[in-house]
Design an enzyme around this catalytic site. Structure first.
Site, short mmCIF file in Angstrom:
data_model
loop_
_atom_site.label_atom_id
_atom_site.label_comp_id
_atom_site.label_asym_id
_atom_site.label_seq_id
_atom_site.Cartn_x
_atom_site.Cartn_y
_atom_site.Cartn_z
N GLU A 38 -2.84 -8.45 -21.71
CA GLU A 38 -4.03 -8.23 -22.53
C GLU A 38 -5.32 -8.39 -21.71
O GLU A 38 -5.55 -9.43 -21.09
CB GLU A 38 -4.01 -9.24 -23.70
CG GLU A 38 -5.23 -9.24 -24.57
CD GLU A 38 -5.47 -7.94 -25.34
OE1 GLU A 38 -4.49 -7.28 -25.72
OE2 GLU A 38 -6.65 -7.60 -25.56
N THR A 80 -5.01 -1.59 -27.16
CA THR A 80 -3.69 -2.01 -26.70
C THR A 80 -2.61 -0.98 -27.05
O THR A 80 -1.70 -0.72 -26.25
CB THR A 80 -3.33 -3.37 -27.33
OG1 THR A 80 -4.23 -4.34 -26.81
CG2 THR A 80 -1.92 -3.80 -27.01
N HIS A 194 -6.88 -12.57 -25.14
CA HIS A 194 -7.55 -11.64 -26.05
C HIS A 194 -8.98 -12.10 -26.33
O HIS A 194 -9.25 -13.30 -26.42
CB HIS A 194 -6.76 -11.53 -27.38
CG HIS A 194 -7.15 -10.34 -28.18
ND1 HIS A 194 -8.30 -10.29 -28.93
CD2 HIS A 194 -6.56 -9.12 -28.32
CE1 HIS A 194 -8.40 -9.10 -29.50
NE2 HIS A 194 -7.36 -8.37 -29.13
N HIS A 254 -6.40 -2.92 -20.84
CA HIS A 254 -7.75 -2.33 -20.95
C HIS A 254 -8.77 -3.37 -20.50
O HIS A 254 -8.41 -4.49 -20.11
CB HIS A 254 -8.02 -1.84 -22.37
CG HIS A 254 -7.75 -2.86 -23.43
ND1 HIS A 254 -8.45 -4.05 -23.53
CD2 HIS A 254 -6.84 -2.91 -24.44
CE1 HIS A 254 -8.00 -4.76 -24.54
NE2 HIS A 254 -7.00 -4.10 -25.11
C1 GP9 Z 1 -2.41 -7.72 -31.08
C2 GP9 Z 1 -2.91 -7.13 -29.80
C3 GP9 Z 1 -4.34 -6.79 -29.91
O1 GP9 Z 1 -1.14 -7.39 -31.44
O2 GP9 Z 1 -2.11 -6.14 -29.34
O3 GP9 Z 1 -4.67 -5.60 -29.39
P1 GP9 Z 1 -6.17 -5.06 -29.10
O4 GP9 Z 1 -7.10 -5.73 -30.11
O5 GP9 Z 1 -6.52 -5.48 -27.70
O6 GP9 Z 1 -6.05 -3.61 -29.23
#
Ligand code: GP9
Length: 419
Positions: A38, A80, A194, A254
């Site tokens: 992440e 993601t 995150h 990302h």
């Molecule tokens: C939660 C995670 C968040 O399952 O994949 O993804 P994002 O907010 O970075 O797209």
């Protein structure tokens, strides 16, 4: 017909990605573990803060791995889920929304389905709600044997949105041990780093000095924690014997959404150009560790998320010929073009940054050998190719062309289950 023109594009592209050289099939039947981390960016790799390495475990692993130093995420609004889609299908995500949500019932040539046909057991691990990004439905359609989501983990290390990555890796690897499938494909999606990064894991122990108390400082702390989790994962795989027969890939999904140039300038200790910022915000690292530690080194040629599936198949000696991939094969030795969904692109010579109004002439073309702006026409052919590829990729996704070309492809049967 448009559909035939699209197929012709893939036929031409196949000639670039299907190359039977000395690495083709070199790791046939190896396990494959792909880790999508992440918001794990490239700018802090190998860097220190107050004399402390930010990613000591990654840096150590780099010495016995291939490190792609100009690797790009190719995501758009689907974040993601876009990274996941692009990696598994080698197609571009859509400009708006997420393919996982908009077209989960369409057909794609995806890595789990392909490897399953080749005798692998594909499993996906992510310790969050299974319905997020419509994963439950999409993963079923992608033919994973099982999706291990939050309910399958013991939350023994609560951190941020869910379970800390250290425990997440530990429990995921234990599951793989229990499954005892040979060979396996494991796709793991981390979560601890995150946004907004204020997890402050106990004992991550990074002193961010002047960044302390800022979101940028918190971000560095969170990726330092992820790096520790990676170190523990490697140790666990060495201890249980998986390490020597698994291809491990680790990449970031990302950017971190922190756009403040001043922070990056302070951190890197230099002033940054528009091109520097563009590369900082779009580059994530890719590390590839071979079972025998082969091909280790730093690889500077541009590469991107769409390149992962064709490259994995190459290493396993599985022909990509029946499939529809838009990415490069990182082992083909052929020139590469990497296209970001913003319309930016790079090859080994130029880097194009599109303008806000999306007109070609208002964009900026950089000569990568000097890092300076050059005549816009030097980016003309790449710009045309970019438009063309977006058209092909979008048509494949929205008109469900893979199903029409191959009725036996993924999702040929309608999805009937719900979370
Ligand atoms: C939660 C995670 C968040 O399952 O994949 O993804 P994002 O907010 O970075 O797209």
């Amino acid at each position: 017909r448009e559909m035939d023109k699209d197929q012709a594009w893939f036929d031409d592209h196949q000639k670039l990605i299907h190359v039977e050289n000395e690495t083709y099939g070199k790791y046939k039947d190896s396990n494959v573990m792909v880790i999508q981390a992440e918001a794990f960016m490239n700018f802090f790799i190998g860097k220190q803060i107050n004399g402390q390495e930010i990613t000591p475990h990654f840096n150590k692993l780099m010495k016995e791995s291939m490190y792609f130093s100009n690797f790009y995420h190719q995501t758009a609004q689907g974040r993601t889920s876009d990274a996941d889609f692009s990696v598994q299908s080698s197609l571009h995500p859509l400009q708006t929304g997420s393919v996982f949500i908009r077209y989960p019932d369409h057909s794609y040539d995806v890595l789990p389905t392909i490897l399953k046909r080749e005798g692998y057991s594909p499993n996906v691990f992510h310790a969050y709600d299974s319905s997020f990004w419509n994963r439950y439905t999409m993963y079923k359609a992608m033919n994973y044997d099982h999706f291990y989501s939050k309910k399958d983990f013991v939350i023994d290390e609560p951190l941020g949105w869910s379970l800390g990555d250290k425990s997440f890796f530990r429990q995921s690897v234990s599951r793989l041990e229990e499954l005892n499938s040979n060979p396996f494909y494991a796709f793991m999606i981390t979560l601890s780093s995150h946004h907004p990064y204020n997890i402050h894991p106990d004992g991550s122990g990074l002193d961010t000095g002047e960044f302390d108390g800022t979101m940028f400082g918190d971000y560095l702390e969170s990726v330092h924690y992820v790096d520790q989790a990676l170190g523990e994962l490697v140790a666990q795989m060495k201890a249980n014997g998986m390490w020597d027969n698994t291809i491990l890939m680790f990449y970031g999904d990302h950017d971190n959404s922190i756009q403040d140039k001043v922070m990056y300038e302070k951190f890197l200790g230099k002033s940054l150009t528009d091109l520097d910022m563009q590369q900082i915000m779009n580059q994530v690292p890719l590390l590839v560790h071979m079972p025998d530690g082969g091909s280790a080194g730093v690889y500077d040629e541009p590469a991107g998320q769409l390149d992962i599936t064709p490259s994995v198949l190459h290493l396993l000696g599985i022909s990509s010929e029946p499939y529809h991939f838009m990415g490069n094969n990182l082992f083909s030795g052929k020139p590469r073009m990497v296209i970001l969904r913003s319309g930016a692109f790079t090859d080994e010579k130029v880097y194009y940054i599109p303008s806000k109004d999306n007109t070609f002439l208002n964009g900026t073309c950089y000569d990568l050998s000097t890092g300076k702006q050059t005549d816009i026409q030097a980016c003309g052919p790449g710009y045309q190719e970019t438009l063309n590829r977006f058209t092909v990729s979008d048509q494949v996704i929205t008109y469900d062309l893979i199903r029409r070309w191959n009725p036996k492809a993924m999702n040929a049967e309608p999805i009937s289950s719900s979370p």
